[in-house]
Design a protein around this motif. Structure first.
Motif, PDB file in Angstrom:
ATOM      1  N   PHE A  90       0.834  -1.194   0.000  1.00 41.90           N
ATOM      2  CA  PHE A  90       0.000   0.000   0.000  1.00 41.90           C
ATOM      3  C   PHE A  90       0.873   1.251   0.000  1.00 41.90           C
ATOM      4  O   PHE A  90       1.875   1.327   0.718  1.00 41.90           O
ATOM      5  N   GLU A 101      -4.559  13.206   8.335  1.00 42.84           N
ATOM      6  CA  GLU A 101      -5.012  11.883   7.912  1.00 42.84           C
ATOM      7  C   GLU A 101      -4.162  11.314   6.790  1.00 42.84           C
ATOM      8  O   GLU A 101      -3.763  12.026   5.877  1.00 42.84           O
ATOM      9  N   GLN A 102      -3.925  10.024   6.890  1.00 43.20           N
ATOM     10  CA  GLN A 102      -3.229   9.314   5.825  1.00 43.20           C
ATOM     11  C   GLN A 102      -4.276   8.735   4.886  1.00 43.20           C
ATOM     12  O   GLN A 102      -5.222   8.090   5.313  1.00 43.20           O
ATOM     13  N   PHE A 104      -4.897   6.183   1.755  1.00 42.89           N
ATOM     14  CA  PHE A 104      -4.255   4.995   1.206  1.00 42.89           C
ATOM     15  C   PHE A 104      -4.706   4.712  -0.227  1.00 42.89           C
ATOM     16  O   PHE A 104      -5.865   4.950  -0.593  1.00 42.89           O
ATOM     17  N   GLY A 105      -3.775   4.166  -1.001  1.00 43.83           N
ATOM     18  CA  GLY A 105      -4.101   3.656  -2.313  1.00 43.83           C
ATOM     19  C   GLY A 105      -4.808   2.310  -2.217  1.00 43.83           C
ATOM     20  O   GLY A 105      -4.938   1.749  -1.129  1.00 43.83           O
ATOM     21  N   PRO A 106      -5.224   1.746  -3.346  1.00 42.86           N
ATOM     22  CA  PRO A 106      -6.020   0.505  -3.345  1.00 42.86           C
ATOM     23  C   PRO A 106      -5.197  -0.752  -3.110  1.00 42.86           C
ATOM     24  O   PRO A 106      -5.765  -1.823  -2.867  1.00 42.86           O
TER      25      PRO A 106
END
Lengths: 113, 110
Positions: A90, A101-102, A104-106
């Motif tokens: 990820f 906030e972080q 995230f990619g898929p």
């Protein structure tokens, strides 16, 4: 749409064949990071970047390289992949050095045979 | 070295029940704590972020609390629904690193 994209989403490769997983974000985030997720071990940070040309090791950096030449991109490079790098990867990004906030990619599912 | 623990590892509840997920960490020198949701085979979705100076954050049916001195955070889910079934992860931020717990897998039965 604000997002983190990763390519490829799925990859099967052989031991020793160099590969790059790309990560791109369109939110003008300074902070970007790579993680791997393994059953029983959870999510572990590989590398992170506080800004362009600034990268640092996470908890499991061995066998990986990264670069941050542009703000939006943070590719993960496996120079000589091995079977123990088979994992779900990820990429994530965040504003203000990662203090917000972080996002995230898929995910990229990598299999090294 | 920072360690993050989540208890329980798995939880099954009937629909409508209120529930609490726990997260503990060993080093109280954190910048923030973030709760995520992960559906099977999917990425992570941020639920709540609590800065180190805050005590709690709320979003809809979710409420997260942070007690830095005791190294604990809780995620409270009110009136649980089957759609809440997922794995819930907490993560703490130390300098540039984000350290994750192993997660709690929640199943809400209709």
């Amino acid at each position: 749409e604000a997002q983190v994209t990763q390519n490829p989403r799925y990859l099967i490769t052989v031991t020793g064949k160099k590969l790059t997983v790309t990560c791109s974000q369109n939110m003008n985030h300074e902070y970007m990071s790579w993680y791997r997720q393994d059953p029983g071990l959870g999510l572990r940070q590989i590398y992170y970047s506080m800004n362009v040309e600034v990268t640092d090791k996470g908890d499991v950096p061995e066998g990986y390289k990264v670069s941050r030449k542009e703000k939006r991109n943070f590719p993960l490079i496996l120079e000589s992949p091995s079977p123990n790098q088979t994992s779900l990867y990820f990429c994530a990004s965040s504003l203000y050095g990662g203090l917000l906030e972080q996002y995230f990619g898929p995910g990229t599912r990598l299999t090294v045979t | 070295k920072q360690e993050v623990t989540q208890i329980p590892a798995a939880l099954s509840v009937p629909e409508g029940e209120n529930l609490v997920l726990n997260c503990s960490f060993t080093d109280s020198a954190i910048y923030n704590l973030q709760w995520f949701r992960q559906d099977p085979g999917k990425g992570l979705t941020s639920l709540l972020l609590i800065q180190s100076s805050q005590r709690e954050q709320t979003s809809g049916r979710l409420n997260a609390s942070l007690d830095k001195s005791s190294g604990r955070s809780t995620l409270y889910i009110a009136a649980s629904q089957p759609g809440d079934s997922a794995t819930y992860l907490c993560a703490v931020r130390n300098t540039g690193k984000l350290i994750f717990g192993q997660g709690t897998t929640l199943q809400v039965k209709p």
